[in-house]
Enzyme design. Structure first.
Site, PDB file in Angstrom:
ATOM      1  N   TRP A 174       0.829  -1.211   0.000  1.00  0.00           N
ATOM      2  CA  TRP A 174       0.000   0.000   0.000  1.00  0.00           C
ATOM      3  C   TRP A 174       0.856   1.251   0.000  1.00  0.00           C
ATOM      4  CZ3 TRP A 174      -4.246  -1.243  -1.954  1.00  0.00           C
ATOM      5  CH2 TRP A 174      -4.920  -2.413  -1.592  1.00  0.00           C
ATOM      6  N   ASP A 206      -1.350   6.694   6.371  1.00  0.00           N
ATOM      7  CA  ASP A 206      -2.460   5.800   6.022  1.00  0.00           C
ATOM      8  C   ASP A 206      -2.630   4.846   7.200  1.00  0.00           C
ATOM      9  OD1 ASP A 206      -4.078   3.753   5.095  1.00  0.00           O
ATOM     10  OD2 ASP A 206      -2.897   3.331   3.295  1.00  0.00           O
ATOM     11  N   LYS A 249     -11.671  -1.777   7.042  1.00  0.00           N
ATOM     12  CA  LYS A 249     -10.814  -2.695   7.778  1.00  0.00           C
ATOM     13  C   LYS A 249     -11.264  -2.775   9.237  1.00  0.00           C
ATOM     14  CE  LYS A 249      -8.609  -3.044   4.003  1.00  0.00           C
ATOM     15  NZ  LYS A 249      -7.457  -2.352   3.471  1.00  0.00           N
TER      16      LYS A 249
HETATM   17  C1  LIG Z   1      -6.978  -1.927   2.174  1.00  0.00           C
HETATM   18  C2  LIG Z   1      -5.955  -0.867   2.251  1.00  0.00           C
HETATM   19  C3  LIG Z   1      -5.855   0.133   1.276  1.00  0.00           C
HETATM   20  C4  LIG Z   1      -6.749   0.165   0.048  1.00  0.00           C
HETATM   21  O1  LIG Z   1      -8.018   0.514   0.403  1.00  0.00           O
HETATM   22  P1  LIG Z   1      -9.155   0.794  -0.690  1.00  0.00           P
HETATM   23  O2  LIG Z   1     -10.228   1.425   0.120  1.00  0.00           O
HETATM   24  O3  LIG Z   1      -9.529  -0.537  -1.268  1.00  0.00           O
HETATM   25  O4  LIG Z   1      -8.598   1.697  -1.716  1.00  0.00           O
HETATM   26  C5  LIG Z   1      -4.902   1.115   1.443  1.00  0.00           C
HETATM   27  N1  LIG Z   1      -4.082   1.123   2.504  1.00  0.00           N
HETATM   28  C6  LIG Z   1      -4.146   0.170   3.463  1.00  0.00           C
HETATM   29  C7  LIG Z   1      -3.209   0.222   4.623  1.00  0.00           C
HETATM   30  C8  LIG Z   1      -5.073  -0.850   3.365  1.00  0.00           C
HETATM   31  O5  LIG Z   1      -5.132  -1.796   4.312  1.00  0.00           O
END
Ligand SMILES: *Cc1c(COP(=O)(O)O)cnc(C)c1O
Length: 359
Positions: A101, A171, A195
């Site tokens: 990511w 993030d 998540k």
């Molecule tokens: C799942 C995830 C993403 C991507 O998320 P989307 O909403 O599908 O774009 C980005 N960063 C992290 C840390 C993730 O776990």
């Protein structure tokens, strides 16, 4: 009805209480005679929903007044572009690449300017967090970017990088609300909610107010400017209204549970059960350097692909689902977010013990 133990990395398990409440309110939300899905986002009822959601999140995370909270769409991945479009004033930013990511965010930023990779753990399949105490960060970098919890690899920053005075952008998709954070240490905290908070379709951005300006890269669409959404309190256009409503319920659930300090304790207890087992098992092994282990995502392997596959299959039959590791890592991964009960982890470990004895 029977519910499984769902170890999915995302979309992931939600508190049963929240799902039941949403089910009860499905046909008639608090006497409105309609579902929240059918409701105008400009209605009085919805105004209360979104305002309460924001207020509860602010309380849970102790968000200072000089930070805006935005409920946006496009998932965490859209932020990979929105961050540089809005913040790369000098067209330069520092990226710490600790997984897929972070790497995707780093690659996306290259479209908009110079993304400088100042640290990486790719040399060892992202199984650790690099030392970020004294990085070579360009003076004119607009921000330093991290992915705080690496969902796929199961690592987590236990101390934030020394940004040397630069803005920190994080993030936190897979560790959102899993423990207390000091928001004031960040310029931007963002995450997709699917998540650890709610249904896919909502991304929450917490941003220091002085970073929200009209001064974006030329060509930035209106919808991709933070200012658009901040000025309109996330109601510039139709927001992901039902998703925000569910997030709001999860915030209330977290408050009832005792807040983020209590969640941290619970999450530490749960993770310890699994890690302690992995540390003494002769069959299963954790794949991450111990000091960098995530409380949320726990990858492990047997070292034998066929045995991994057999385990995943038998686990599923026993009601422990979505334990297959990410396709880029193989093996297994148990995601044990806030809503995973301790009992789920205990039963998984019992199952793993039995599997080890029998194989
Ligand atoms: C799942 C995830 C993403 C991507 O998320 P989307 O909403 O599908 O774009 C980005 N960063 C992290 C840390 C993730 O776990």
């Amino acid at each position: 009805m029977s519910r499984v133990y769902n170890f999915s990395a995302g979309p992931a398990v939600l508190p049963e209480e929240v799902l039941k409440e949403a089910a009860d309110e499905m046909l008639d939300y608090k006497g409105t005679g309609m579902s929240v899905m059918e409701m105008s986002h400009r209605s009085k009822a919805y105004d209360t929903i979104i305002k309460e959601a924001e207020a509860d999140l602010r309380e849970l995370m102790n968000i200072p007044d000089n930070y805006k909270v935005m409920f946006l769409q496009g998932g965490a991945s859209q932020q990979f572009a929105m961050i540089p479009m809005n913040l790369m004033k000098n067209k330069k930013a520092a990226y710490i690449v600790t997984g897929q990511w972070a790497k995707k965010a780093y690659q996306e930023a290259q479209i908009y300017g110079e993304a400088v990779k100042v640290a990486s753990s790719e040399d060892e399949t992202f199984s650790y967090i690099p030392d970020c105490s004294d990085l070579d960060i360009p003076e004119d970098a607009d921000y330093v970017y991290i992915c705080e919890n690496n969902t796929i690899y199961g690592t987590k920053f236990k101390t934030l990088p020394n940004t040397k005075g630069h803005i920190l952008v994080a993030d936190v998709s897979s560790c959102f609300l899993s423990e207390p954070v000091d928001v004031s240490k960040y310029g931007v905290i963002y995450g997709g909610v699917q998540k650890n908070i709610g249904p896919a379709g909502v991304v929450i951005v917490i941003m220091r107010e002085d970073l929200i300006t009209e001064d974006t890269l030329p060509g930035t669409p209106t919808m991709l400017k933070y200012k658009t959404h901040a000025d309109a309190d996330s109601l510039y256009n139709t927001p992901p209204a039902y998703g925000i409503y569910i997030c709001g319920k999860v915030f209330k659930w977290l408050k009832k549970m005792g807040g983020l300090e209590v969640m941290k304790q619970r999450n530490e207890e749960k993770a310890k059960i699994l890690y302690d087992f992995l540390d003494q098992s002769k069959m299963f092994k954790g794949t991450v350097r111990k000091e960098d282990r995530s409380l949320m995502n726990v990858p492990f392997v047997t070292g034998d692909k066929d045995l991994d596959a057999k385990f995943v299959k038998e686990a599923e039959a026993a009601g422990f689902v979505n334990l297959k590791g990410h396709r880029t890592v193989g093996g297994m991964r148990a995601s044990i977010y806030n809503a995973m009960p301790k009992e789920g982890v205990e039963k998984l470990v019992e199952f793993m013990k039995k599997f080890e004895e029998e194989n």
